[in-house]
Structures are given as C-alpha cells and as structure tokens.
Design a protein around this motif. Structure first.
Motif, PDB file in Angstrom:
ATOM      1  N   PRO A 167       0.823  -1.210   0.000  1.00 28.48           N
ATOM      2  CA  PRO A 167       0.000   0.000   0.000  1.00 28.48           C
ATOM      3  C   PRO A 167       0.857   1.259   0.000  1.00 28.48           C
ATOM      4  O   PRO A 167       1.985   1.256   0.499  1.00 28.48           O
ATOM      5  N   GLU A 168       0.291   2.341  -0.555  1.00 30.43           N
ATOM      6  CA  GLU A 168       1.013   3.606  -0.661  1.00 30.43           C
ATOM      7  C   GLU A 168       0.087   4.703  -0.146  1.00 30.43           C
ATOM      8  O   GLU A 168      -1.111   4.694  -0.477  1.00 30.43           O
ATOM      9  N   ALA A 169       0.652   5.650   0.590  1.00 25.59           N
ATOM     10  CA  ALA A 169      -0.187   6.738   1.136  1.00 25.59           C
ATOM     11  C   ALA A 169      -0.823   7.521   0.003  1.00 25.59           C
ATOM     12  O   ALA A 169      -0.163   7.832  -1.002  1.00 25.59           O
ATOM     13  N   GLY A 170      -2.108   7.807   0.130  1.00 24.25           N
ATOM     14  CA  GLY A 170      -2.799   8.636  -0.861  1.00 24.25           C
ATOM     15  C   GLY A 170      -3.210   7.880  -2.108  1.00 24.25           C
ATOM     16  O   GLY A 170      -3.686   8.473  -3.078  1.00 24.25           O
ATOM     17  N   VAL A 171      -2.986   6.565  -2.104  1.00 19.13           N
ATOM     18  CA  VAL A 171      -3.319   5.776  -3.298  1.00 19.13           C
ATOM     19  C   VAL A 171      -4.299   4.671  -2.906  1.00 19.13           C
ATOM     20  O   VAL A 171      -4.076   3.962  -1.920  1.00 19.13           O
ATOM     21  N   SER A 172      -5.376   4.544  -3.665  1.00 14.18           N
ATOM     22  CA  SER A 172      -6.326   3.449  -3.439  1.00 14.18           C
ATOM     23  C   SER A 172      -6.068   2.363  -4.461  1.00 14.18           C
ATOM     24  O   SER A 172      -5.586   2.637  -5.574  1.00 14.18           O
ATOM     25  N   SER A 173      -6.429   1.153  -4.090  1.00 11.61           N
ATOM     26  CA  SER A 173      -6.137   0.028  -4.975  1.00 11.61           C
ATOM     27  C   SER A 173      -7.404  -0.801  -5.176  1.00 11.61           C
ATOM     28  O   SER A 173      -7.962  -1.331  -4.208  1.00 11.61           O
TER      29      SER A 173
END
Ligand code: FAD
Length: 448
Positions: A340-346
């Motif tokens: 996961p990455e901050a500010g990114v939805s998957s």
C-alpha cells in the motif's frame, strides 16, 4: 561517419537500424561476441522447450544485414581508447570510429556461494548458457532454482517441460515480493503448485555440494535443509556488463555506464544504451538502470537520433513490463508497488477460478487519477492504458471504457462486467459507473 556499435542486442541493433534510416550514407559496424546475428533474448526459453528452433528466434534473415549495409563483426571488443577513437578487437584488429555506441547488455549476478564452480551450476543469460543448460540437464531428475523473479520462473518452466522435479529457493516471504502485491503473488503460487514446482519461501542458498567428479549433487539451504539435485539454476539478477567500459580511461561508470538524458557518456562521441547504461538523472519514480527488452529498443532508437545530429532526450513514458508465469500472462503499466502507498487506493478484482486478475491503482483524492495497472490472465492494450496514465484519467472513466482496452475480445474473456461489479462493492461511495461496451460487442456477447 563511421558508427561502431558494441553489442548486437536489441539496443545496439535498433540504433543501427534507425541510423541506417536517418543517414543512408553512414558506415555502420556492429561488433558482438555472443552470436554472429541478432536474436531475441526473451525467446531463449522456447528453444529449450522445443517450441522454436534457434533460427526462429532471429528476427531477420541473414541476408538482411548485408542488404542494409550493416557490417557484422563476430568478436570481443577488448579495449577502448577514446583519445585515439579506436576499439581493439579479440581478432587483433582495431576499429576506428567517429561515433561509438556501447550496448554491451548485462551479465548474470551471483553471490560467492561455496560450490558455485561445480558442473551443473549456472545462470541463464545468453546462448552459451542455453547450450550449457541443454548439455548439463540431459537426463537429470532434480533441479534447484535459486531466485524468485522472472528468470527463476522461466527456468522452472523450462525444466518442468522436461519433467525435471524443481525446488525453488526464494529469499522473500512470497513470490517476487519486491514487485508483486500479495494477491498477484498468490496467483503465481497457484501456477507453481499446478505445475508441481516446490517453493521454499524465506529461504536462501547457503552452499552447493559436489560429488567426487566435480558435479553438483545437492544444495544446503539457509534453513539447513539438504536438497538433492543434479542441476542448480542461479536466477539472482543481472548487472550491467562493464568489462569493456572498464578498459576506457576516464569513462565514468557507477553500477552502469553513466549517461545524460541524450544517452551520451562523459567521453566525446561515446554513447551507451540498453541494459549497460545508467541514467544520471532518472525522472521522479524511474529507475536509473533499466533492464528490459522494450526500454533497450527505445533507448536504441533515441540515441540514434542524437548520433545523427538530431538530439532527442530519452523519455520512456509510463513504466511497462510483461512476462508469463507458466500459463498466466502478466502485464504491468504505470506504478503498482508491492504494498500500500499513502494517498493511493487500490482496486483488485480476481476471477473466481483464479485464472485472471486486474488491479487498478488510483489517487484517493478527487479526481481519482489512475496510476497503474496489473493484469494477469487478461490483456489490456498498452497504448490505451498509456493514454489513460498520461492523461491522469479518473478511475470511473477508465472503468466505464475498460472494453476499449481489452486486447482482443474474440480471444480474451469478457471480464469487464465482473470487474465493474467488484469495483462497486469495494468502492460503494463512488458515483455509479456505466460500462460502455465497444460497438458490436454487446450483440456478440448476447449471441453466445
Ligand atoms: C532469459 C531472459 C529472459 C528475458 N525476458 C524478458 C522479457 O520477457 N521481457 C523483457 O522486457 N526483458 C526480458 N529480458 C531482459 C532483456 O532481454 C534485456 O533487457 C535486453 O536483451 C537487453 O538488451 P541490450 O541490447 O541492452 O543487451 P543484450 O541483449 O545483453 O546484448 C548485448 C550484447 O553485447 C555483447 N557484448 C558485451 N560486451 C561485448 C564486448 N566487449 N565485445 C563484443 N560484444 C559484447 C553481449 O555478448 C551481448 O550479445 C530477459 C532476459 C533474459 C536473460
């Protein structure tokens, strides 16, 4: 102008072909030690598996080269003297150049494991490796593959095609843990299991054991397990081939041969492209050393323009890679990190039978611009995804037009309605998305 190119891989050959088009009068010489003619390195595995003959992986007939006045020299370039503008060859001859392209590719990277010199222990990079593998795997029953990346799976598939029992040692906790998110890695695991490949995760190679004749007989893993085998494939990565570069006084190198955005080295009229080049100023989020077929081709084409006096900056565009894990095709476009990455939805959808999956990463903040795609078992068109990525298209818009990216609806299953339903359940707060099916597609679907 006499252009000398060292290396007949995709970078060197694409440069030669582009220069020939731009400068019909140029003299072009391609020097390569590995093979007389260019071939597709990515297809080496299919020769071993018997799907292709060696001559089938040469993209051009042998007459192509003289016909296009591309002089081929099958030799090793042993020394570079940039002051004298000469390259010394293993044949004893020297070549004088006006422009020089170093396109020397990579070499396999190994740690210093005890027993690495035993017969039956090797990597897979080039034609001599393939010949050796052909010879040393004949009649064997068990093999160990070290490394959980793309070449590791290729080696496993090659060996399984000859019914050799394969154990893979993978340092990470999951397959290709530095690149694939856990869901995608699990699908690869299912392939490995289906094809009877045993995998030991969180496990490294400690030592290779030999018999009295100098042949490998077993490996010892970091868990202390002794695994009997008659062959060991080392798939622990590659590193730029700097053997020639190191002979050139003053040529700046680091991991690779350092180049600016025009793929120029610090020496006059000396350029580098492909796997051996290291970009001094990679754009944000880009890697300095790119070791891919398609980036080699792009770099070869770009550097040709600069060599011909039409300087063009190398601009790779959104990241792209593709591979095959046994029966599972894989493509990735843009940015899809392993975690996961901050500010990114998957968004992730997987077919219930595990044969296909789609991940779309997008910015959590409005307008939810797409950042990257992972496709497994289904193909999305490169040019369509690239357009969406470059434009920062909102994820709802991408989903509505997903059919436009489906590679070939005749051959690839219609996953769009299922993916859309999954998106609705994972992101219920988003405005409803209507799937826009391609013209004619609906009638074909209804006719089934
Ligand atoms: C088994 C395998 C499978 C792969 N599959 C994929 C894939 O599916 N997709 C993908 O994107 N990439 C894949 N890759 C990576 C891809 O093949 C490379 O990134 C690409 O071939 C690099 O091209 P290049 O022209 O830079 O160098 P290379 O193809 O390595 O060519 C360089 C050539 O220069 C020669 N050379 C080096 N030094 C000298 C010298 N001093 N004198 C003369 N000749 C010299 C070498 O012998 C070699 O033939 C794969 C690689 C391997 C090994």
């Amino acid at each position: 102008m006499h252009l000398v190119i060292i290396g007949n891989g995709i970078a060197g050959v694409t440069c030669a072909q582009t220069v020939r088009r731009l400068r019909p009068d140029a003299r072009i010489t391609i020097v390569s030690e590995e093979s007389a003619h260019h071939y597709s390195r990515t297809a080496l595995m299919y020769v071993y598996m018997g799907h292709l003959r060696p001559q089938d992986i040469k993209p051009h007939e042998d007459w192509y080269w003289p016909e296009n006045r591309l002089e081929l020299v099958h030799a090793t370039a042993t020394a570079l003297d940039a002051d004298q503008r000469t390259v010394q060859l293993s044949t004893g001859h020297a070549l004088r150049y006006d422009k020089l392209l170093l396109a020397t590719g990579s070499v396999s990277r190994f740690a210093n494991w005890p027993g690495r010199e035993l017969e039956g222990v090797q990597g897979l990079y080039n034609l001599p490796d393939l010949d050796r593998m052909e010879r040393t795997t004949r009649g064997i029953q068990q093999a160990v593959v070290v490394g959980g990346g793309l070449i590791g799976v290729e080696l496993a598939e090659m060996l399984r095609s000859r019914r050799v029992a394969v154990t893979m040692l993978v340092r990470d906790a999951r397959y290709w843990g530095s690149v694939l998110p856990p869901e995608e890695a699990r699908l690869v695991d299912q392939q490995l299991e289906h094809h009877h490949v045993t995998v030991r995760y969180d496990t490294e190679l400690r030592e290779i054991l030999g018999d009295a004749t100098g042949k490998v007989r077993a490996v010892v893993s970091s868990a202390g397990e002794e695994i009997p085998c008659q062959w060991v494939g080392l798939a622990t990565g590659v590193t730029p081939n700097l053997a020639l570069a190191r002979t050139a006084p003053g040529l700046e190198t680091d991991r690779g041969i350092l180049v600016n955005e025009f793929l120029q080295t610090n020496l006059p009229d000396v350029y580098a492209a492909g796997d051996c080049a290291q970009h001094l100023l990679p754009a944000a989020g880009e890697v300095p050393v790119e070791q891919l077929w398609y980036t080699g081709r792009m770099q070869g084409e770009t550097v040709a323009h600069t060599i011909c006096g039409q300087p063009v900056k190398y601009n790779r565009g959104p990241w792209f890679n593709s591979a095959k894990f046994f029966d599972l095709e894989y493509q990735t476009y843009g940015r899809v990190p392993a975690g996961p990455e901050a500010g990114v939805s998957s968004f992730y959808w997987e077919h219930p039978n595990g044969t296909a999956a789609l991940r779309i990463n997008f910015q959590t903040a409005v307008p939810h611009a797409v950042q990257g795609f992972n496709n497994l078992g289904l193909r999305l068109r490169h040019e369509v995804c690239e357009k969406w990525l470059r434009a920062g298209t909102p994820v709802q818009e991408v989903l509505a037009q997903l059919g436009a990216a489906n590679f070939d609806p005749e051959f690839f299953p219609q996953f769009e309605p299922l993916a859309l339903a999954a998106f609705r359940s994972q992101f219920p707060d988003f405005a409803p998305v209507q799937l826009r099916l391609r013209k004619g597609l609906l009638s074909r679907l209804l006719a089934r």
